[in-house]
Design an enzyme around this catalytic site. Structure first.
Site, short mmCIF file in Angstrom:
data_model
loop_
_atom_site.label_atom_id
_atom_site.label_comp_id
_atom_site.label_asym_id
_atom_site.label_seq_id
_atom_site.Cartn_x
_atom_site.Cartn_y
_atom_site.Cartn_z
N ASP A 10 41.46 39.82 39.39
CA ASP A 10 41.68 38.79 40.42
C ASP A 10 40.41 38.53 41.22
O ASP A 10 39.57 39.41 41.41
CB ASP A 10 42.81 39.25 41.35
CG ASP A 10 43.33 38.09 42.19
OD1 ASP A 10 43.26 36.93 41.72
OD2 ASP A 10 43.81 38.34 43.31
N HIS A 27 36.07 31.38 36.85
CA HIS A 27 36.77 31.82 35.64
C HIS A 27 35.77 32.07 34.51
O HIS A 27 35.90 33.01 33.75
CB HIS A 27 37.81 30.79 35.21
CG HIS A 27 38.93 30.62 36.19
ND1 HIS A 27 39.59 31.69 36.75
CD2 HIS A 27 39.52 29.52 36.73
CE1 HIS A 27 40.53 31.26 37.58
NE2 HIS A 27 40.50 29.94 37.60
N LEU A 121 39.87 51.19 20.45
CA LEU A 121 40.46 50.82 21.74
C LEU A 121 41.57 49.81 21.46
O LEU A 121 41.37 48.88 20.68
CB LEU A 121 39.39 50.15 22.63
CG LEU A 121 39.87 49.47 23.92
CD1 LEU A 121 40.36 50.50 24.93
CD2 LEU A 121 38.74 48.63 24.55
C1 IPE Z 1 47.53 37.80 39.34
O1 IPE Z 1 46.66 37.07 40.15
C2 IPE Z 1 47.52 37.25 37.95
C3 IPE Z 1 46.26 37.37 37.23
C4 IPE Z 1 45.15 37.93 37.64
C5 IPE Z 1 46.27 36.84 35.91
P1 IPE Z 1 47.17 35.86 41.06
O2 IPE Z 1 45.96 35.33 41.73
O3 IPE Z 1 47.97 34.91 40.26
O4 IPE Z 1 48.14 36.62 42.08
P2 IPE Z 1 48.57 36.22 43.56
O5 IPE Z 1 48.91 34.77 43.53
O6 IPE Z 1 47.41 36.50 44.44
O7 IPE Z 1 49.72 37.12 43.85
C1 IPE Z 2 42.23 35.47 38.65
O1 IPE Z 2 41.47 34.84 39.62
C2 IPE Z 2 42.34 34.66 37.38
C3 IPE Z 2 43.65 34.04 37.14
C4 IPE Z 2 44.70 34.27 37.87
C5 IPE Z 2 43.77 33.15 36.02
P1 IPE Z 2 42.07 33.76 40.60
O2 IPE Z 2 41.94 32.41 39.96
O3 IPE Z 2 43.45 34.13 41.01
O4 IPE Z 2 41.07 33.85 41.83
P2 IPE Z 2 41.44 33.88 43.36
O5 IPE Z 2 42.43 35.00 43.55
O6 IPE Z 2 42.04 32.55 43.69
O7 IPE Z 2 40.14 34.14 44.05
MG MG Z 3 44.16 35.29 42.50
#
Ligand code: IPE
Ligand code: IPE
Ligand code: MG
Length: 251
Positions: A10, A27, A121
Site C-alpha cells: 500500500d 503504481h 519460492l
Molecule cells: C489494500 O489497499 C489493497 C491492496 C493493496 C491491493 P487499499 O488502499 O485498497 O486499502 P484501504 O482502502 O486503505 O483500506
Molecule cells: C496500493 O496503493 C495499490 C493498490 C491498491 C492497487 P494505493 O493505490 O492504495 O496507494 P494509496 O494508499 O492511495 O497511497
Molecule cells: Mg491504499
C-alpha cells in the site's frame, strides 16, 4: 524465519502525490518494489510470498486508474514471468479471475502452467481478491457438496473449511506486512491470518527496500508466538504435541 510472508502493498498513490505526479506513476514505481521483495525472499530461502495487488473493492476506483492498473498488470506479466521461471519461482493467482479481461486471464493461466513445477519460492498474487469473498466461496463449495449428498454437515469443521479457502496447500502466513502507514487488514486473507504476526511500516510501497524487510524479519524473530497457549508450553521440552494448535505450524 517465517516460511510464508503475506504483504499488503500500500501507498503507491501517496508516493506519487508527494512528488506531484499522477497516482499511476506510483503504481508503476510499485512494480519495482515487487522485485525487491521477491529477491529478498529468494535470498533468504523464504518458501512462500503472497502479495495483495488488487482488492475486490479496488474495482470501484476511477475507471482511468483501474484501466492503468490493468495495463501495468499486463506489462509486468509480459516482462517478468520468464525470468521468474528461470529463477525457480512458482507463480499463482488467487481472487475472482473471471472479472479480468481475456488478455489478462490468458497471461495468468500461462504463468501458472509454465511455473507450476518450480519450488524456489511460491509467489501468490492476490488480484480481485477479498477475504470475505474467499470465505463465502468456501462456504458455497461446502454447501454444494452437502446439497449433492456428498458431505455430512456435521463433518464441516475448521480443518475441512481451511481446505476450501485460498492457498489451502500452504502453511498460513507467519508474518503479515503492510506498507503505507495504515493499521488495517483491508479484507486480506481473513481466515488465513488468524495467528499471523502483524507488522506495519510507514514506508510507502514504491520506497520499499531490503533493509525495511529485514526490520520486519528482526521484529518477527523477537516475537513469542503462543497460539493461545502459555509461554511455557511453547518452550523446548514442553512436548511438541502441546506446543501448537492443530492447524498452526510455527516456523
Ligand atoms: C489494500 O489497499 C489493497 C491492496 C493493496 C491491493 P487499499 O488502499 O485498497 O486499502 P484501504 O482502502 O486503505 O483500506
Ligand atoms: C496500493 O496503493 C495499490 C493498490 C491498491 C492497487 P494505493 O493505490 O492504495 O496507494 P494509496 O494508499 O492511495 O497511497
Ligand atoms: Mg491504499
Amino acid at each position: 524465519m517465517p516460511a510464508h510472508i503475506a504483504i499488503i502493498m500500500d501507498g503507491n498513490g501517496r508516493w506519487a502525490q508527494q512528488r506531484r505526479r499522477p497516482r499511476v506513476i506510483g503504481h508503476r514505481a510499485g512494480a519495482r518494489a515487487v522485485n525487491v521483495c521477491i529477491d529478498f525472499c529468494l535470498e533468504r530461502g523464504i518458501a512462500a510470498l503472497t502479495l495483495f495487488a488488487f482488492s475486490s473493492e479496488n474495482w470501484g476506483r476511477p475507471e482511468e486508474e483501474v484501466g492503468a492498473l490493468m495495463k501495468l498488470f499486463i506489462n509486468a506479466l509480459d516482462r517478468e514471468v520468464a525470468e521468474l521461471h528461470r529463477r525457480g519461482v512458482q507463480v499463482r493467482f488467487i481472487g475472482e479471475r473471471e472479472r479480468f479481461s481475456a488478455a489478462i486471464r490468458a497471461r495468468m493461466d500461462g504463468a501458472e502452467t509454465l511455473t507450476r513445477a518450480n519450488h524456489a519460492l511460491v509467489l501468490t498474487i492476490a488480484a480481485s481478491y477479498g477475504g470475505r469473498q474467499d470465505i463465502a466461496a468456501a462456504a458455497r463449495a461446502l454447501a454444494r457438496d452437502v446439497a449433492a449428498g456428498r458431505l455430512d454437515p456435521d463433518a464441516i469443521d475448521e480443518r475441512l473449511f481451511a481446505s476450501r479457502v485460498a492457498l489451502a496447500d500452504l502453511p498460513p502466513p507467519d508474518l503479515f506486512i503492510r506498507t503505507g502507514g495504515d493499521f488495517r487488514i483491508s479484507n486480506f486473507m481473513l481466515w488465513q491470518l488468524a495467528y499471523t504476526e502483524l507488522w506495519f511500516t510507514e514506508t510507502l510501497w514504491p520506497a520499499l527496500d531490503a533493509a525495511t524487510l529485514q526490520r520486519a524479519l528482526d521484529e518477527f524473530a523477537s516475537r513469542e508466538r503462543r497460539f493461545g497457549l502459555t509461554g511455557a508450553q511453547g518452550q523446548p521440552g514442553a512436548g511438541a504435541g502441546n506446543a501448537t494448535t492443530p492447524d498452526e505450524t510455527p516456523a
